[in-house]
Design an enzyme around this catalytic site. Structure first.
Site, PDB file in Angstrom:
ATOM      1  N   HIS A  16      75.161 103.699  65.486  1.00 38.55           N
ATOM      2  CA  HIS A  16      75.779 102.525  64.872  1.00 38.55           C
ATOM      3  C   HIS A  16      75.573 102.578  63.371  1.00 38.55           C
ATOM      4  CE1 HIS A  16      71.665 101.693  66.132  1.00 38.55           C
ATOM      5  NE2 HIS A  16      71.561 100.968  65.026  1.00 38.55           N
TER       6      HIS A  16
ATOM      7  N   HIS B  28      75.427 100.273  59.982  1.00 40.37           N
ATOM      8  CA  HIS B  28      75.225  98.913  59.481  1.00 40.37           C
ATOM      9  C   HIS B  28      76.051  98.717  58.219  1.00 40.37           C
ATOM     10  CE1 HIS B  28      71.329  98.132  61.731  1.00 40.37           C
ATOM     11  NE2 HIS B  28      71.322  99.450  61.728  1.00 40.37           N
TER      12      HIS B  28
HETATM   13  P1  AMP Z   1      68.700 100.093  64.419  1.00 38.53           P
HETATM   14  O1  AMP Z   1      67.336  99.657  64.013  1.00 38.53           O
HETATM   15  O2  AMP Z   1      69.428 100.851  63.349  1.00 38.53           O
HETATM   16  O3  AMP Z   1      68.722 100.787  65.761  1.00 38.53           O
HETATM   17  O4  AMP Z   1      69.532  98.763  64.556  1.00 38.53           O
HETATM   18  C1  AMP Z   1      69.774  98.124  65.760  1.00 38.53           C
HETATM   19  C2  AMP Z   1      70.498  96.861  65.392  1.00 38.53           C
HETATM   20  O5  AMP Z   1      71.079  96.336  66.565  1.00 38.53           O
HETATM   21  C3  AMP Z   1      69.559  95.776  64.817  1.00 38.53           C
HETATM   22  O6  AMP Z   1      70.036  95.365  63.530  1.00 38.53           O
HETATM   23  C4  AMP Z   1      69.648  94.682  65.846  1.00 38.53           C
HETATM   24  O7  AMP Z   1      69.588  93.400  65.256  1.00 38.53           O
HETATM   25  C5  AMP Z   1      70.982  94.945  66.500  1.00 38.53           C
HETATM   26  N1  AMP Z   1      71.080  94.453  67.857  1.00 38.53           N
HETATM   27  C6  AMP Z   1      70.200  94.664  68.870  1.00 38.53           C
HETATM   28  N2  AMP Z   1      70.620  94.023  69.994  1.00 38.53           N
HETATM   29  C7  AMP Z   1      71.775  93.386  69.656  1.00 38.53           C
HETATM   30  C8  AMP Z   1      72.676  92.551  70.346  1.00 38.53           C
HETATM   31  N3  AMP Z   1      72.430  92.195  71.620  1.00 38.53           N
HETATM   32  N4  AMP Z   1      73.773  92.079  69.704  1.00 38.53           N
HETATM   33  C9  AMP Z   1      73.994  92.408  68.411  1.00 38.53           C
HETATM   34  N5  AMP Z   1      73.175  93.203  67.693  1.00 38.53           N
HETATM   35  C10 AMP Z   1      72.078  93.680  68.297  1.00 38.53           C
END
Ligand code: AMP
Ligand code: ZN
Length: 116
Positions: A99, A101
């Site tokens: 993903h 950001h």
């Molecule tokens: P990372 O640390 O780059 O793996 O980022 C994971 C991101 O996914 C974090 O910013 C979380 O806030 C986001 N995240 C985790 N679960 C959900 C969810 N159920 N809906 C939307 N975002 C999520």
């Protein structure tokens, strides 16, 4: 698709998310724990773990998605954005479906990316 991948469930519609944008191979939604206002995640619809297994053939469509989401945020009054992608646990990756950001920014908003 791994059965337990939450981001795959967003793509399939099994779990509802705050939808922002979609193209043939990408999907964008609001981050549930926003680091800044408008924090958005862009994901490929197919499950890839991170940049290392992400196919080169999707790179140009990825950048189309990045620019489309950024355009939405810039129209809302944001003045810039950071693009961040964490690869592997050591670099802070928590969700193992790659993903990207998008962190919308305004001058003087005080937000700082750790270490940058
Ligand atoms: P990372 O640390 O780059 O793996 O980022 C994971 C991101 O996914 C974090 O910013 C979380 O806030 C986001 N995240 C985790 N679960 C959900 C969810 N159920 N809906 C939307 N975002 C999520
Ligand atoms: Zn997945």
């Amino acid at each position: 698709m791994p059965e337990d991948c939450i981001f795959c469930k967003f793509v399939s519609g099994k779990i509802k998310v705050d939808f922002i944008y979609e193209s043939d191979n990408f999907f964008a939604f609001a981050d549930a724990n926003p680091k800044v206002k408008g924090h958005t995640l862009i994901i490929p619809k197919k499950h890839f773990v991170n940049s290392m297994d992400f196919p080169d053939s999707l790179a140009s469509e990825l950048f189309e998605a990045i620019k489309a989401v950024a355009k939405i945020r810039l129209k809302e009054g944001f003045e810039g954005f950071n693009l961040v992608q964490n690869n592997f646990e050591a670099a802070g990756q928590k969700v193992m479906h790659t993903h990207f950001h998008i962190l919308p920014r305004k001058k003087g908003d005080g937000f700082r990316l750790n270490g940058l």
